[in-house]
Design an enzyme around this catalytic site. Structure first.
Site, PDB file in Angstrom:
ATOM      1  N   PRO A   1      13.996  25.054 -91.456  1.00 12.55           N
ATOM      2  CG  PRO A   1      14.658  25.659 -89.288  1.00 12.55           C
ATOM      3  CD  PRO A   1      13.577  24.969 -90.051  1.00 12.55           C
TER       4      PRO A   1
ATOM      5  CB  ALA B   1      22.596  24.885 -92.174  1.00 10.49           C
TER       6      ALA B   1
ATOM      7  CD  GLN C   1      16.851  27.352 -86.586  1.00  9.59           C
ATOM      8  OE1 GLN C   1      17.829  27.049 -87.269  1.00  9.59           O
ATOM      9  NE2 GLN C   1      16.013  26.462 -86.096  1.00  9.59           N
TER      10      GLN C   1
ATOM     11  CB  CYS D   1      22.411  22.829 -84.571  1.00 13.35           C
ATOM     12  SG  CYS D   1      23.868  22.561 -85.591  1.00 13.35           S
TER      13      CYS D   1
ATOM     14  CE  LYS E   1      13.558  22.087 -87.000  1.00 15.80           C
ATOM     15  NZ  LYS E   1      14.865  21.426 -86.897  1.00 15.80           N
TER      16      LYS E   1
ATOM     17  CB  SER F   1      10.522  18.287 -87.382  1.00 17.99           C
ATOM     18  OG  SER F   1      11.698  18.017 -88.105  1.00 17.99           O
ATOM     19  N   GLY F   2      10.457  15.251 -88.612  1.00 17.22           N
ATOM     20  CA  GLY F   2      11.184  13.981 -88.612  1.00 17.22           C
ATOM     21  C   GLY F   2      10.519  12.953 -89.493  1.00 17.22           C
TER      22      GLY F   2
ATOM     23  CB  ALA G   1      13.625  18.607 -92.963  1.00 17.71           C
TER      24      ALA G   1
HETATM   25  C1  LIG Z   1      21.354  19.394 -94.280  1.00 19.92           C
HETATM   26  C2  LIG Z   1      20.482  19.728 -93.097  1.00 19.92           C
HETATM   27  C3  LIG Z   1      20.545  20.998 -92.551  1.00 19.92           C
HETATM   28  C4  LIG Z   1      19.741  21.331 -91.444  1.00 19.92           C
HETATM   29  N1  LIG Z   1      19.813  22.590 -90.943  1.00 19.92           N
HETATM   30  C5  LIG Z   1      19.026  22.934 -89.896  1.00 19.92           C
HETATM   31  C6  LIG Z   1      19.039  24.268 -89.370  1.00 19.92           C
HETATM   32  O1  LIG Z   1      19.749  25.167 -89.850  1.00 19.92           O
HETATM   33  N2  LIG Z   1      18.220  24.528 -88.305  1.00 19.92           N
HETATM   34  C7  LIG Z   1      17.406  23.570 -87.747  1.00 19.92           C
HETATM   35  O2  LIG Z   1      16.681  23.845 -86.787  1.00 19.92           O
HETATM   36  N3  LIG Z   1      17.377  22.314 -88.235  1.00 19.92           N
HETATM   37  C8  LIG Z   1      18.141  21.983 -89.296  1.00 19.92           C
HETATM   38  N4  LIG Z   1      18.064  20.707 -89.796  1.00 19.92           N
HETATM   39  C9  LIG Z   1      17.083  19.749 -89.238  1.00 19.92           C
HETATM   40  C10 LIG Z   1      15.757  19.774 -90.026  1.00 19.92           C
HETATM   41  O3  LIG Z   1      15.135  21.046 -89.943  1.00 19.92           O
HETATM   42  C11 LIG Z   1      14.762  18.665 -89.572  1.00 19.92           C
HETATM   43  O4  LIG Z   1      14.340  18.928 -88.250  1.00 19.92           O
HETATM   44  C12 LIG Z   1      15.390  17.286 -89.636  1.00 19.92           C
HETATM   45  O5  LIG Z   1      16.058  17.091 -90.880  1.00 19.92           O
HETATM   46  C13 LIG Z   1      14.355  16.166 -89.423  1.00 19.92           C
HETATM   47  O6  LIG Z   1      13.449  16.081 -90.460  1.00 19.92           O
HETATM   48  P1  LIG Z   1      13.530  14.964 -91.644  1.00 19.92           P
HETATM   49  O7  LIG Z   1      13.789  13.620 -90.991  1.00 19.92           O
HETATM   50  O8  LIG Z   1      12.144  15.032 -92.280  1.00 19.92           O
HETATM   51  O9  LIG Z   1      14.635  15.387 -92.555  1.00 19.92           O
HETATM   52  C14 LIG Z   1      18.875  20.356 -90.873  1.00 19.92           C
HETATM   53  C15 LIG Z   1      18.833  19.066 -91.437  1.00 19.92           C
HETATM   54  C16 LIG Z   1      19.608  18.742 -92.516  1.00 19.92           C
HETATM   55  C17 LIG Z   1      19.530  17.348 -93.096  1.00 19.92           C
END
Ligand SMILES: Cc1cc2nc3c(=O)[nH]c(=O)nc-3n(C[C@H](O)[C@H](O)[C@H](O)COP(=O)(O)O)c2cc1C
Length: 326
Positions: free
Chosen positions: A24, A26, A78, A108, A147, A208-209, A232
């Site tokens: 997810p 945003a 979500q 969040c 999450k 995730s991450g 993500a």
């Molecule tokens: C622009 C942006 C928007 C995000 N929106 C959400 C969201 O709506 N819900 C959520 O659970 N995580 C959200 N995340 C977190 C991601 O789902 C993910 O867990 C996080 O970016 C870590 O993964 P990454 O290091 O591979 O990017 C968002 C992250 C970013 C960068």
């Protein structure tokens, strides 16, 4: 033996055909982007986060966030909220959207969300997440998932205790972003904690991450033992990452190209879908950051992005992209 790393994931009574999930996000994972990722190998997709309070108040804008794309057979919604009463009031509207899975946002970091006790603030109140999940599970058979992060900050790492509460409430799957709320999105994600989470519980765990390539995804699956991976930032402007990862995991040697031509053609398809779903004016305004992300890192692409930022309608975008389109 990478083959065994690509497999279905069972979430309660639902089977997801693969384990490559789109996060997810945003402002990013609208119908158009989810559709593009599904066509390129994503196994499962989530809506952008939806305010349960707004749902309970029957907001039209919020309902729109929960619509499925045409190619989206399975679909997670979500929600973010801070208490079980809001969950109870939001459920009727939520069920009308017929989600495959209901996911609760406990990650969040944005103050507007956390100051009301929602998002990552729920990490501080494991009893509340238990009540929220119990309430939803009491009203529907749709699996409920959470999450979350490793903790609120480095002095309060509590993901094991938090996960235990969520499972006691009835959660069917755990997705953990390996950072604390205070780390935001920077620095290395803590995969050791993800591994530790997985080894402590029987429900499926999605990691995730820091998954920015197919190789990262494979490494996460191999080193942490998680059931699936969540793409993500690594998927932004790069929906090719799903097919690449699947190929790597199943030992398919065919190469998924992402030449500048393919990237721009995909960006154009993405914009066209957004126009289909949102209308030209809204799509052309909202899509700028997504379209820019397709060209990130390409030599000489700054000028292209500068033109994208100033484009106002489909005709202007067509003109910018024309030399790359067939
Ligand atoms: C622009 C942006 C928007 C995000 N929106 C959400 C969201 O709506 N819900 C959520 O659970 N995580 C959200 N995340 C977190 C991601 O789902 C993910 O867990 C996080 O970016 C870590 O993964 P990454 O290091 O591979 O990017 C968002 C992250 C970013 C960068």
């Amino acid at each position: 033996m990478k083959e065994s790393f690509f497999h279905p994931v069972h979430i309660g009574n639902v089977t997801i055909p693969g384990n490559l999930f789109l996060a997810p996000l945003a402002g990013f994972t609208d119908k158009a982007f989810r559709s593009i990722c599904l066509d390129r190998g994503a196994s499962f997709t989530y809506s952008e986060m939806v305010s349960a309070e707004a749902l309970a108040r029957n907001s039209e804008k919020t309902r729109k966030l929960m619509e499925r794309a045409e190619n989206e057979k399975l679909f997670g919604i979500q929600i973010f909220l801070s208490n079980a009463d809001t969950a109870k009031r939001a459920i009727p509207e939520l069920l009308k959207a017929d989600p495959t899975v209901i996911d609760i946002n406990c990650g969040c970091p944005v103050p507007k969300v956390t100051k009301n006790g929602a998002g990552s603030a729920l990490m501080k109140t494991p009893d509340v997440i238990k009540e929220i999940i119990k309430t939803i599970v009491g009203e529907t058979d749709i699996p409920v998932t959470v999450k979350f992060r490793t903790g609120w900050d480095l002095n309060s790492i509590n993901y094991l205790n938090f996960a235990e509460s969520a499972i006691e409430g009835g959660a069917s799957l755990l997705t953990m972003h390996g950072r604390t709320r205070s780390q935001g999105y920077s620095g290395e994600a803590d995969w050791e904690s993800i591994k530790n989470l997985k080894s402590n519980f029987d429900v499926p765990v999605i990691g995730s991450g820091n998954i920015f390539s197919a190789e990262d995804a494979f490494k996460m699956l191999e080193t942490t033992g998680v059931d699936g991976v969540l793409f993500a930032r690594g998927a932004m402007g790069n929906p090719f990452i799903f097919e690449r990862t699947k190929n790597l995991l199943i030992g398919n040697e065919s190469i998924v190209t992402n030449s500048m031509d393919i990237k721009i053609q995909t960006a154009w398809e993405h914009l066209s879908l957004a126009v289909h779903y949102k209308g030209e004016q809204t799509a052309c305004r909202e899509m700028k950051k997504q379209l820019c992300s397709y060209t990130k890192g390409e030599e000489g692409s700054a000028a292209l992005r500068n033109r994208i930022v100033h484009a106002e309608n489909l005709e202007e975008y067509r003109d910018i992209f024309k030399e790359y389109l067939p």
